[in-house]
Design a protein around this motif. Sequence first.
Motif, PDB file in Angstrom:
ATOM      1  N   LEU A   1       0.828  -1.206   0.000  1.00 30.18           N
ATOM      2  CA  LEU A   1       0.000   0.000   0.000  1.00 30.18           C
ATOM      3  C   LEU A   1       0.866   1.261   0.000  1.00 30.18           C
ATOM      4  CD1 LEU A   1      -2.957   0.915   0.100  1.00 30.18           C
ATOM      5  CD2 LEU A   1      -2.798   0.889   2.591  1.00 30.18           C
TER       6      LEU A   1
ATOM      7  N   GLN B   1       2.492   1.856  -3.500  1.00 30.39           N
ATOM      8  CA  GLN B   1       1.620   1.746  -4.669  1.00 30.39           C
ATOM      9  C   GLN B   1       1.960   2.762  -5.755  1.00 30.39           C
ATOM     10  OE1 GLN B   1      -2.530   1.841  -3.621  1.00 30.39           O
ATOM     11  NE2 GLN B   1      -3.146   0.763  -5.464  1.00 30.39           N
TER      12      GLN B   1
ATOM     13  N   PHE C   1      -4.183  -2.948  -8.417  1.00 30.34           N
ATOM     14  CA  PHE C   1      -3.092  -2.286  -7.703  1.00 30.34           C
ATOM     15  C   PHE C   1      -2.449  -1.202  -8.559  1.00 30.34           C
ATOM     16  CE2 PHE C   1       1.505  -2.252  -6.654  1.00 30.34           C
ATOM     17  CZ  PHE C   1       1.447  -1.825  -5.337  1.00 30.34           C
TER      18      PHE C   1
ATOM     19  N   HIS D   1      -6.106  -1.955   1.886  1.00 25.40           N
ATOM     20  CA  HIS D   1      -6.919  -0.739   1.806  1.00 25.40           C
ATOM     21  C   HIS D   1      -8.029  -0.746   2.844  1.00 25.40           C
ATOM     22  CE1 HIS D   1      -6.063   2.306  -1.218  1.00 25.40           C
ATOM     23  NE2 HIS D   1      -5.548   1.361  -1.991  1.00 25.40           N
TER      24      HIS D   1
END
Length: 262
Positions: free
Chosen positions: A21, A24, A91, A119
Motif C-alpha cells: 500500500l 503503490q 493495484f 486498503h
Amino acid sequence: MLEERLQVALEIAQRAGEYALHNQKRITSVDEKKRDTDLVTNVDREVQALITQELKSRFPEDTVWGEESDHPLKDFSSTWVIDPIDGTANFMHGIPFFSVSIAYFEHGSPVIGVIFAPHFKESFYACRGKGAFLNGEPTTVSSVENLNRAIFGTGLPHSEDAWKRIESLYASLLPRCQAIRSLGSAALGVAYVACGRMEGYFQADLSFYDIAAGICIAQEAGALIFDLAGNPWSTESHSLLVLSKNLSEESRSFIAKHLASR
C-alpha cells in the motif's frame, strides 16, 4: 505448530500488505508474463521477497514458493504458497480491491489460509478444524437460500476458450440472481463468500496460487468447493466454483445444469 504458523502468517501478511500500500505509487517496472494483459510489477516482486525471507527465517524446514518464482511447484507438503499481490491490475490503477494471500499446504491441501486486504485493513484467515475469521471475529457463509437474493463473484476471462466454458452460466444466472460482481481479485472473491458478503464465486482460467488461501478459509466457513466440471478442487484445477452451503438444492442444481451445458 499450525497455530504458530497461522499467527506468523497473519503478521507477515499485514506487514507485506502495508508495504504494498505504501509503495503503490512507486511502481518503477512492469513486465508481461504469459500474456500481454498478465503483468507483474517491481512491487509484486518486492512483496514476495519480503514474505519469503520472513517465512524462511521463522520456518527454515518449510518450502516457500510464490507466484513470481521462476520454477514450477510440484511438492505440496509443508509448503507455503504466496500470491504477493492478488489483483495486480487493480493495484496498478489505484483500485483498492487487491490483497496479499498466504497459504500453507500439508499433504497436498491448504490447511492455513491468510488473505489481507490493506486498503480495508481486513484480515481473513483460517486454520483447518478451527473455523474461519475476519479481523478476529468468527465468520461463516451467507444464510441466503434463493438465487433472487444471491450475489455472485466472478473473474472475467481473457481467453475465448475460458469464456465459452462459463458463457452459459453468465447468460442464465444474471437474470435470476441479484447481481454478479467482478472484483479483480479472486482471493478476495472467495474470502467474500466465506464471510457471507456473496453467495458464490466462479471463475475459469486461474491458478492454484490465486485462491489457495481462500480455499482453506471458505472450507472452514462452510462453503462447497469444486472446479467448473463439478469435481472437488485440487491444485491441478484451473477453474473454481465456491457456493454457500445454504443455497437451496434448487439453486445449486440450476448452476450445475448450466455449467454442464457449456
